[in-house]
Motif scaffolding. Structure first.
Motif, short mmCIF file in Angstrom:
data_model
loop_
_atom_site.label_atom_id
_atom_site.label_comp_id
_atom_site.label_asym_id
_atom_site.label_seq_id
_atom_site.Cartn_x
_atom_site.Cartn_y
_atom_site.Cartn_z
N PHE A 184 0.86 -1.28 0.04
CA PHE A 184 0.08 0.07 -0.16
C PHE A 184 0.85 1.21 0.03
N SER A 185 1.97 1.20 0.89
CA SER A 185 2.93 2.29 0.98
C SER A 185 3.47 2.68 -0.48
N GLN A 186 3.84 1.64 -1.11
CA GLN A 186 4.52 1.78 -2.53
C GLN A 186 3.27 2.35 -3.69
N ASP A 187 2.19 1.96 -3.58
CA ASP A 187 1.49 2.68 -4.44
C ASP A 187 0.84 4.12 -4.07
N VAL A 191 1.55 6.99 -6.85
CA VAL A 191 0.44 8.06 -6.99
C VAL A 191 0.96 9.56 -6.72
N LEU A 192 1.49 9.45 -5.46
CA LEU A 192 2.04 11.03 -5.26
C LEU A 192 3.00 11.56 -6.24
N LEU A 193 3.85 10.60 -6.30
CA LEU A 193 5.19 11.04 -7.23
C LEU A 193 4.53 11.22 -8.69
N CYS A 194 3.71 10.34 -9.47
CA CYS A 194 3.17 10.53 -10.78
C CYS A 194 2.33 11.89 -10.74
N GLY A 195 1.65 11.82 -9.80
CA GLY A 195 0.46 13.00 -9.88
C GLY A 195 1.30 14.38 -9.64
#
Length: 298
Positions: A184-187, A191-195
């Motif tokens: 979950f932490s990787q997902d 999302v935070l990085l790509c967003g």
């Protein structure tokens, strides 16, 4: 209402509240050289009171919630329709075009929202979004709220095309660089990085257009020189269009003027869009509509 509507609405409102202080600086830098020295102290002075932290947020929170909802719904539906019409799997080309269509669909909401926000943030003394909206409607009618609509529509179409394109591209890169299993932490980190990166890419792609849009919409109805533009030149006889504004801006400071405030905007874009995508993806997952599509490279 569909899941992507509510996910888009809530994430858009959260994003605005998160990034408004930096957006205030960005708009003031675009409209005039308000921060000539650009020192840490000069940035802090932009927030002369606690209310400055939320200056101009009323219109964006309401408007961008609706705008973001319309954006994601239009993007998702457009991409499905394009892929079905061309009989191709999802790829970065169709992602860009679907994003551009989604951005175009937001014009009806983004133009009045941007106009009210910019004038509220540039007003002196500070004025509320509601008072700005009432004043514009009283003096110019509904057409006044859509002043600068053409350049806003162009900005949104191009910008949102690159917004979704860069999100899918960076998501693909991250997926290919990590192991098959994920936590979950990787997902969440993905999302935070790509967003965040998607937000930066989209703003860099259209920042000159945004500078022009801000200067166009900062012009008031009486067409006299106002603090919004901070000009000492003689008053024009009428409000200028986007092309004339661009020419005047270039004469004022050359090509550099079209990138004034880009650093602040990029920092804001990363933070806001990282949060916005995280909220969107989380709500979609909670509503059983998580995104699991495969995007083919260009």
């Amino acid at each position: 209402m569909s899941a992507d509507f509510w996910a888009g609405y809530i994430s858009g409102a959260v994003g605005i509240l998160t990034g408004n202080p930096l957006d205030l600086i960005k708009v003031r830098l675009q409209a005039r050289d308000a921060l000539s020295s650009q020192t840490a102290t000069s940035y802090v002075r932009q927030f002369e009171s606690k209310s400055a932290l939320v200056t101009g947020t009323a219109a964006p929170v309401l408007g961008y919630g609706a705008l973001n909802a319309l954006l994601f719904v239009s993007y998702n539906r457009s991409e499905t329709a394009i892929n079905a019409a061309l009989n191709v799997p999802s790829n970065l080309w169709t992602t860009w075009f679907a994003g551009a269509i989604g951005g175009q669909a937001t014009w009806v909401v983004s133009t009045p929202t941007e106009l009210i926000k910019c004038r509220a943030q540039l007003s002196s003394p500070p004025a509320s979004s509601w008072s700005i909206a009432k004043q514009v409607f009283k003096t110019e009618g509904i057409r006044g709220l859509y002043f600068g609509g053409a350049v806003t529509a162009l900005r949104d179409s191009v910008g949102y095309g690159f917004y979704f394109w860069s999100y899918e591209l960076t998501s693909k890169w991250v997926e290919s660089s990590r192991q098959n299993s994920s936590t979950f932490s990787q997902d969440a980190a993905k999302v935070l990085l790509c967003g965040g990166l998607a937000g930066v890419v989209s703003w860099v792609s259209i920042f000159p257009l945004d500078v022009i849009k801000t200067r166009v919409q900062a012009q008031t109805f009486d067409a006299t020189t106002t603090p919004l533009l901070g000009s000492s030149a003689s008053p024009p006889q009428k409000r200028m269009g986007a092309v004339e504004v661009a020419r005047n801006a270039y004469r004022e400071g050359g090509a550099r003027v079209f990138f004034r405030g880009l650093t602040v905007c990029s920092v804001r874009a990363f933070i806001v869009n990282a949060v916005q995508w995280a909220v969107y993806e989380w709500i979609m997952l909670e509503l059983g509509q998580g995104r699991h599509k495969r995007v083919e490279p260009i």
